[in-house]
Enzyme design. Structure first.
Site, mmCIF file in Angstrom:
data_model
loop_
_atom_site.group_PDB
_atom_site.id
_atom_site.type_symbol
_atom_site.label_atom_id
_atom_site.label_comp_id
_atom_site.label_asym_id
_atom_site.label_seq_id
_atom_site.Cartn_x
_atom_site.Cartn_y
_atom_site.Cartn_z
ATOM 1 N N ASN A 1 2.396 1.447 4.219
ATOM 2 C CA ASN A 1 2.672 0.193 4.944
ATOM 3 C C ASN A 1 2.409 0.302 6.455
ATOM 4 O OD1 ASN A 1 5.467 -2.100 5.516
ATOM 5 N ND2 ASN A 1 3.366 -2.602 5.045
ATOM 6 N N ASP B 1 -8.448 3.792 1.700
ATOM 7 C CA ASP B 1 -7.369 4.029 2.665
ATOM 8 C C ASP B 1 -7.935 4.601 3.963
ATOM 9 O OD1 ASP B 1 -5.081 4.636 4.024
ATOM 10 O OD2 ASP B 1 -4.043 5.436 2.265
ATOM 11 N N CYS C 1 -1.300 0.982 7.381
ATOM 12 C CA CYS C 1 -2.746 0.715 7.539
ATOM 13 C C CYS C 1 -3.204 -0.537 6.787
ATOM 14 C CB CYS C 1 -3.569 1.919 7.060
ATOM 15 S SG CYS C 1 -3.281 3.421 8.020
ATOM 16 N N ARG C 2 -3.286 -0.458 5.447
ATOM 17 C CA ARG C 2 -3.932 -1.529 4.676
ATOM 18 C C ARG C 2 -3.064 -2.762 4.467
ATOM 19 N NH1 ARG C 2 -5.212 2.138 -0.319
ATOM 20 N NH2 ARG C 2 -3.213 2.934 0.449
ATOM 21 N N SER C 3 -1.817 -2.585 3.968
ATOM 22 C CA SER C 3 -1.032 -3.792 3.657
ATOM 23 C C SER C 3 -0.612 -4.576 4.903
ATOM 24 C CB SER C 3 0.153 -3.484 2.727
ATOM 25 O OG SER C 3 1.053 -2.580 3.290
ATOM 26 N N CYS D 1 0.869 -1.184 0.000
ATOM 27 C CA CYS D 1 0.000 0.000 0.000
ATOM 28 C C CYS D 1 0.901 1.229 0.000
ATOM 29 C CB CYS D 1 -0.972 -0.021 1.174
ATOM 30 S SG CYS D 1 -0.203 0.052 2.803
#
Ligand code: 4NP
Length: 156
Positions: A11, A125, A13-15, A8
């Site tokens: 690196n 995001d 939050c999402r990934s 993301c």
């Protein structure tokens, strides 16, 4: 070993959420000797940091481990080390293509591409939306479909 890298922007939050969720499924399905997972960010702003508190909060709630996870930046070397580079949004894909546009016979795709009847094309995001619950919902859905794809493709 099949290696999956989630990517993301930051690196945090999402990934890392996808990495933790995917690893949790691998542990439950006893696939950790066949499939490995990692995550990284397009940007190096948060290198060395643990996941965002919003990501940690939802993972804690779901009793999913993120122990020892630290942000790192994606690198050209990752194209040699991974079989799958799985991004969260279209901008990630564009940025990844700038880092390495050569086809090294690996799959570079968005997580939501693996969900056939998807309501979203991208994983929003939560750093901006603040909605970690909705991102978690999409990440779990995406991870489960990604694993089915990998199992079928590699016969595991
Ligand atoms: P992520 O979210 O890409 O899901 O980790 C973000 C994290 C940090 C920033 C932007 C997005 N930032 O601007 O620092």
């Amino acid at each position: 070993m099949i290696k999956v890298l989630f990517v993301c922007l930051g690196n945090i939050c999402r990934s890392p959420m996808a990495e933790a969720v995917f690893r949790d499924i691998l542990v439950k399905e006893k696939l950790t000797d066949k499939i490995e997972v990692d995550s990284s960010g397009i940007e190096g702003w948060h290198v060395g940091k643990m996941p965002h508190h919003g990501t940690r909060k939802i993972l804690d709630k779901q009793q999913i481990s993120y122990e020892g996870m630290k942000a790192r930046q994606v690198s050209k070397k990752d194209w040699k080390n991974f079989n799958y580079i799985i991004a969260m949004d279209d901008q990630n894909i564009k940025d990844l293509q700038k880092i390495n546009s050569q086809n090294e016979e690996i799959i570079v795709a968005k997580l939501m591409d693996f969900v056939e009847e998807r309501e979203e094309q991208e994983v929003p995001d939560p750093y901006y939306t603040g909605n970690f619950d909705y991102t978690y919902e999409l990440v779990t859905e995406g991870c489960s479909h990604l694993l089915s794809y990998i199992r079928e493709k590699h016969n595991i």
